[in-house]
Design a protein around this motif. Structure first.
Motif, PDB file in Angstrom:
ATOM      1  N   ILE A 170      -1.575   8.171 -21.633  1.00  0.00           N
ATOM      2  CA  ILE A 170      -2.686   7.624 -20.845  1.00  0.00           C
ATOM      3  C   ILE A 170      -3.759   8.686 -20.615  1.00  0.00           C
ATOM      4  N   GLY A 171      -3.345   9.842 -20.112  1.00  0.00           N
ATOM      5  CA  GLY A 171      -4.312  10.905 -19.861  1.00  0.00           C
ATOM      6  C   GLY A 171      -4.971  11.393 -21.140  1.00  0.00           C
ATOM      7  N   GLY A 172      -4.166  11.618 -22.181  1.00  0.00           N
ATOM      8  CA  GLY A 172      -4.739  12.056 -23.449  1.00  0.00           C
ATOM      9  C   GLY A 172      -5.634  11.002 -24.068  1.00  0.00           C
ATOM     10  N   GLY A 173      -5.234   9.730 -23.947  1.00  0.00           N
ATOM     11  CA  GLY A 173      -6.069   8.652 -24.482  1.00  0.00           C
ATOM     12  C   GLY A 173      -7.422   8.590 -23.799  1.00  0.00           C
ATOM     13  N   LEU A 174      -7.437   8.770 -22.467  1.00  0.00           N
ATOM     14  CA  LEU A 174      -8.716   8.763 -21.744  1.00  0.00           C
ATOM     15  C   LEU A 174      -9.588   9.953 -22.145  1.00  0.00           C
ATOM     16  N   LEU A 175      -8.983  11.086 -22.388  1.00  0.00           N
ATOM     17  CA  LEU A 175      -9.758  12.244 -22.847  1.00  0.00           C
ATOM     18  C   LEU A 175     -10.381  11.968 -24.215  1.00  0.00           C
ATOM     19  N   ALA A 185     -12.878  12.819 -16.477  1.00  0.00           N
ATOM     20  CA  ALA A 185     -12.376  13.061 -15.125  1.00  0.00           C
ATOM     21  C   ALA A 185     -11.117  12.238 -14.857  1.00  0.00           C
ATOM     22  N   ALA A 186     -11.128  10.960 -15.279  1.00  0.00           N
ATOM     23  CA  ALA A 186      -9.954  10.108 -15.076  1.00  0.00           C
ATOM     24  C   ALA A 186      -8.760  10.632 -15.862  1.00  0.00           C
ATOM     25  N   GLY A 187      -8.985  11.052 -17.105  1.00  0.00           N
ATOM     26  CA  GLY A 187      -7.900  11.601 -17.903  1.00  0.00           C
ATOM     27  C   GLY A 187      -7.294  12.836 -17.272  1.00  0.00           C
ATOM     28  N   ALA A 188      -8.146  13.726 -16.746  1.00  0.00           N
ATOM     29  CA  ALA A 188      -7.642  14.938 -16.099  1.00  0.00           C
ATOM     30  C   ALA A 188      -6.821  14.597 -14.854  1.00  0.00           C
ATOM     31  N   LEU A 189      -7.277  13.602 -14.073  1.00  0.00           N
ATOM     32  CA  LEU A 189      -6.534  13.211 -12.879  1.00  0.00           C
ATOM     33  C   LEU A 189      -5.188  12.588 -13.232  1.00  0.00           C
ATOM     34  N   VAL A 190      -5.135  11.808 -14.306  1.00  0.00           N
ATOM     35  CA  VAL A 190      -3.858  11.242 -14.745  1.00  0.00           C
ATOM     36  C   VAL A 190      -2.897  12.360 -15.133  1.00  0.00           C
ATOM     37  N   LEU A 223       0.815  -1.215   0.000  1.00  0.00           N
ATOM     38  CA  LEU A 223       0.000   0.000   0.000  1.00  0.00           C
ATOM     39  C   LEU A 223       0.848   1.263   0.000  1.00  0.00           C
ATOM     40  N   ALA A 224       2.116   1.146   0.396  1.00  0.00           N
ATOM     41  CA  ALA A 224       2.988   2.318   0.360  1.00  0.00           C
ATOM     42  C   ALA A 224       3.185   2.822  -1.070  1.00  0.00           C
ATOM     43  N   LEU A 225       3.034   1.934  -2.042  1.00  0.00           N
ATOM     44  CA  LEU A 225       3.180   2.352  -3.439  1.00  0.00           C
ATOM     45  C   LEU A 225       2.107   3.358  -3.835  1.00  0.00           C
ATOM     46  N   LEU A 226       0.947   3.289  -3.175  1.00  0.00           N
ATOM     47  CA  LEU A 226      -0.141   4.203  -3.515  1.00  0.00           C
ATOM     48  C   LEU A 226       0.148   5.625  -3.068  1.00  0.00           C
ATOM     49  N   ARG A 227       1.188   5.806  -2.229  1.00  0.00           N
ATOM     50  CA  ARG A 227       1.578   7.162  -1.852  1.00  0.00           C
ATOM     51  C   ARG A 227       2.398   7.834  -2.940  1.00  0.00           C
ATOM     52  N   ARG A 228       2.767   7.079  -3.959  1.00  0.00           N
ATOM     53  CA  ARG A 228       3.448   7.662  -5.112  1.00  0.00           C
ATOM     54  C   ARG A 228       2.393   8.189  -6.077  1.00  0.00           C
ATOM     55  N   PRO A 229       2.298   9.504  -6.265  1.00  0.00           N
ATOM     56  CA  PRO A 229       1.250  10.043  -7.142  1.00  0.00           C
ATOM     57  C   PRO A 229       1.287   9.460  -8.545  1.00  0.00           C
ATOM     58  N   ALA A 230       2.475   9.199  -9.078  1.00  0.00           N
ATOM     59  CA  ALA A 230       2.563   8.662 -10.438  1.00  0.00           C
ATOM     60  C   ALA A 230       1.932   7.281 -10.520  1.00  0.00           C
ATOM     61  N   PHE A 231       2.246   6.414  -9.546  1.00  0.00           N
ATOM     62  CA  PHE A 231       1.696   5.064  -9.574  1.00  0.00           C
ATOM     63  C   PHE A 231       0.195   5.089  -9.324  1.00  0.00           C
ATOM     64  N   ALA A 232      -0.243   5.915  -8.360  1.00  0.00           N
ATOM     65  CA  ALA A 232      -1.676   6.028  -8.103  1.00  0.00           C
ATOM     66  C   ALA A 232      -2.407   6.540  -9.337  1.00  0.00           C
ATOM     67  N   GLY A 233      -1.798   7.488 -10.050  1.00  0.00           N
ATOM     68  CA  GLY A 233      -2.425   8.014 -11.261  1.00  0.00           C
ATOM     69  C   GLY A 233      -2.532   6.978 -12.358  1.00  0.00           C
ATOM     70  N   VAL A 234      -1.482   6.168 -12.522  1.00  0.00           N
ATOM     71  CA  VAL A 234      -1.515   5.113 -13.537  1.00  0.00           C
ATOM     72  C   VAL A 234      -2.583   4.081 -13.201  1.00  0.00           C
ATOM     73  N   LEU A 235      -2.674   3.685 -11.918  1.00  0.00           N
ATOM     74  CA  LEU A 235      -3.707   2.723 -11.520  1.00  0.00           C
ATOM     75  C   LEU A 235      -5.101   3.284 -11.750  1.00  0.00           C
ATOM     76  N   LEU A 236      -5.297   4.556 -11.438  1.00  0.00           N
ATOM     77  CA  LEU A 236      -6.592   5.185 -11.670  1.00  0.00           C
ATOM     78  C   LEU A 236      -6.944   5.175 -13.150  1.00  0.00           C
ATOM     79  N   GLY A 237      -5.951   5.514 -13.989  1.00  0.00           N
ATOM     80  CA  GLY A 237      -6.192   5.501 -15.431  1.00  0.00           C
ATOM     81  C   GLY A 237      -6.495   4.108 -15.948  1.00  0.00           C
ATOM     82  N   ALA A 238      -5.765   3.099 -15.435  1.00  0.00           N
ATOM     83  CA  ALA A 238      -6.002   1.722 -15.873  1.00  0.00           C
ATOM     84  C   ALA A 238      -7.377   1.240 -15.440  1.00  0.00           C
TER      85      ALA A 238
END
Length: 505
Positions: free
Chosen positions: A338-343, A475-480, A263-278
């Motif tokens: 990832i973000g652009g693709g979701l948009l 919303a997901a794309g913007a967060l990524v 769960l410590a990995l979720l404190r990394r914004p980049a990893f959390a953002g990638v998981l959210l996008g996925a």
């Protein structure tokens, strides 16, 4: 042959297991008529597979580290083939849903070992090329599924969408045993027998059970809410159980010696953002296809083949863009792909939310193209971005996590969008008719509900769900774009991808 044999074997298995996520969508009306299935049954035919796949991916990866990755991969293929046979001979919806869940278990064993097998064979630029091909195959499989499903359903029948897996599984087992080297697991290498619980103590069984309870509980809750209402006791109880399972998962993972997810990995914004996008990606890109397929077949009178072929704009766009992204955009930051693709996917869904009683499938074509282009951007890059966002010793865990949330996102997307479709139709149709119509039973309603009313109601339901999918994707794309910022590990795509294999302990 041996140089790229591993890639061929892994991609064949990946294509087959991901194909079965979406291949059933055009066969749903035929299944409903043949097995007397309700809308809820049809949703579970889709979600039973995706949920089992999502719930067991991380655990299957841990078991593969112990037993050997090729061994677990082959066992998964065999189980997948047996379950496919059971799906094909099912005599009722309950048997089909159960067999689909078993199919998902086999698929989890196959999918969890794909990146580690590739990582153990290919290095440097060869690994980059292999991951690019694997990503393109992953995206193409989900898009090709409805087209192939339509051909099989209209030809030999819907049962053949499962029977076709049998010869492919035989080829996959033969090729894997012939050309893929074993990546030795802890048990095969002797392990550390003095550890508490032995080598099997490294599998987080409690975490696996808690995560499965959360995924299944929240999906069941959404399906029940669509049938009985969001405040119905059954739906509220299911949501409560899902929330409890999630809390238990967090507690277990914080205390486990070898957690499924650190769960410590979720404190990394980049990893959390990638998981959210996925998580958002599979749901918003493919979660609407079952209901669009039912609409086209039951109200527009299309055959399964024509219904599948209407998705060709999305299929072709996804495959072409995925190949181009893998070859030409290797240095582009992950936040943009990832973000652009979701948009783009969100824009495509919004472009489709223009249906009315007189609409035909051509109204969906521009949106299909945009969704396909967005899929082509996200699919080949999301796995590599997850690997690059964490330390090398956690890369295997990251790869399993991103694949897990993708399948969970698809299962929840199907459930949520189905609930939105039926809730939008409930106000204009008599009691129970909304679920019957969404489940493909338009023929039984035509004698008592005018055709124009049926078309208008279904179009309204689809528009509501497409609008929901579009806004969720945006919303997901913007967060990524916000979380996966330049200068953080996940955006450093110019480096060689880190190994997807966890460091040996």
């Amino acid at each position: 042959m041996r140089r790229w044999g591993t890639l061929t074997a892994v991609c064949l298995g990946t294509f087959m297991l991901l194909l079965d996520v979406t291949i059933v969508v055009v066969a749903l009306p035929d299944m409903a008529g043949s097995l007397h299935a309700s809308l809820g049954d049809l949703q579970w035919v889709v979600d039973g597979y995706a949920l089992a796949l999502a719930a067991l991916l991380l655990s299957a990866g841990a078991a593969a580290d112990i037993l050997g990755r090729r061994r677990v991969h082959v066992a998964g293929v065999v189980l997948f083939a047996v379950a496919s046979l059971l799906c094909g001979v099912s005599t009722g919806p309950a048997v089909l849903v159960a067999a689909r869940a078993v199919q998902g278990v086999g698929a989890a064993a196959m999918f969890a070992t794909t990146l580690p097998l590739l990582g153990s064979v290919y290095q440097g630029r060869q690994r980059s090329a292999a991951l690019g091909v694997w990503g393109a195959v992953s995206g193409g499989a989900a898009a090709v599924g409805p087209v192939l499903g339509g051909l099989l359903t209209e030809g030999p029948g819907w049962r053949w969408i499962f029977f076709v897996n049998l010869p492919v599984s035989v080829v996959e087992v033969w090729l894997t045993l012939r050309v893929v080297p074993e990546s030795q697991g802890l048990l095969a290498a002797g392990g550390a027998p003095g550890e508490r619980g032995g080598v099997w103590g490294r599998v987080d069984w409690a975490g696996m059970a808690a995560f499965a309870g959360f995924g299944g509980g929240v999906t069941y809750a959404v399906v029940r809410a669509g049938e009985d209402g969001w405040t119905a006791p059954g739906a509220l109880a299911a949501f409560g159980c899902a929330a409890l399972a999630l809390v238990l998962f967090v507690v277990v993972e914080r205390r486990a010696a070898y957690p499924l997810l650190d769960l410590a990995l979720l404190r990394r914004p980049a990893f959390a953002g990638v998981l959210l996008g996925a998580f958002a990606f599979n749901g918003v890109a493919f979660g609407m296809t079952p209901y669009l397929s039912i609409w086209m077949q039951t109200l527009l009178g299309m055959s399964p083949v024509r219904g599948g072929l209407t998705l060709l704009p999305m299929t072709v766009a996804a495959m072409i863009v995925a190949v181009l992204v893998g070859r030409l955009l290797h240095g582009v930051p992950a936040r943009l792909t990832i973000g652009g693709g979701l948009l783009l996917i969100g824009t495509g869904n919004l472009c489709q939310a223009v249906l009315d009683a007189g609409a035909s499938w051509t109204a969906l074509a521009p949106g299909f193209v945009l969704v396909g282009v967005g899929t082509g951007f996200v699919s080949p890059t999301v796995a590599g971005a997850a690997l690059a966002a964490v330390p090398a010793e956690r890369a295997g865990m990251a790869g399993g996590a991103v694949n897990t949330v993708r399948q969970l996102g698809y299962a929840l997307g199907v459930a949520v969008f189905g609930t939105v479709v039926t809730s939008r139709m409930t106000g204009t149709l008599p009691g129970g008719a909304a679920h019957a119509l969404a489940g493909g039973a338009a023929g039984a309603l035509r004698g008592r509900v005018p055709e124009h009313t049926l078309r208008a109601a279904f179009a309204s339901g689809l528009n509501g769900a497409l609008l929901t999918a579009g806004l969720a994707a945006m919303a997901a794309g913007a967060l990524v774009l916000l979380l996966v910022r330049p200068g953080r590990p996940a955006t450093d795509q110019t480096q060689e991808p880190r190994s997807p294999l966890p460091a040996r302990r």
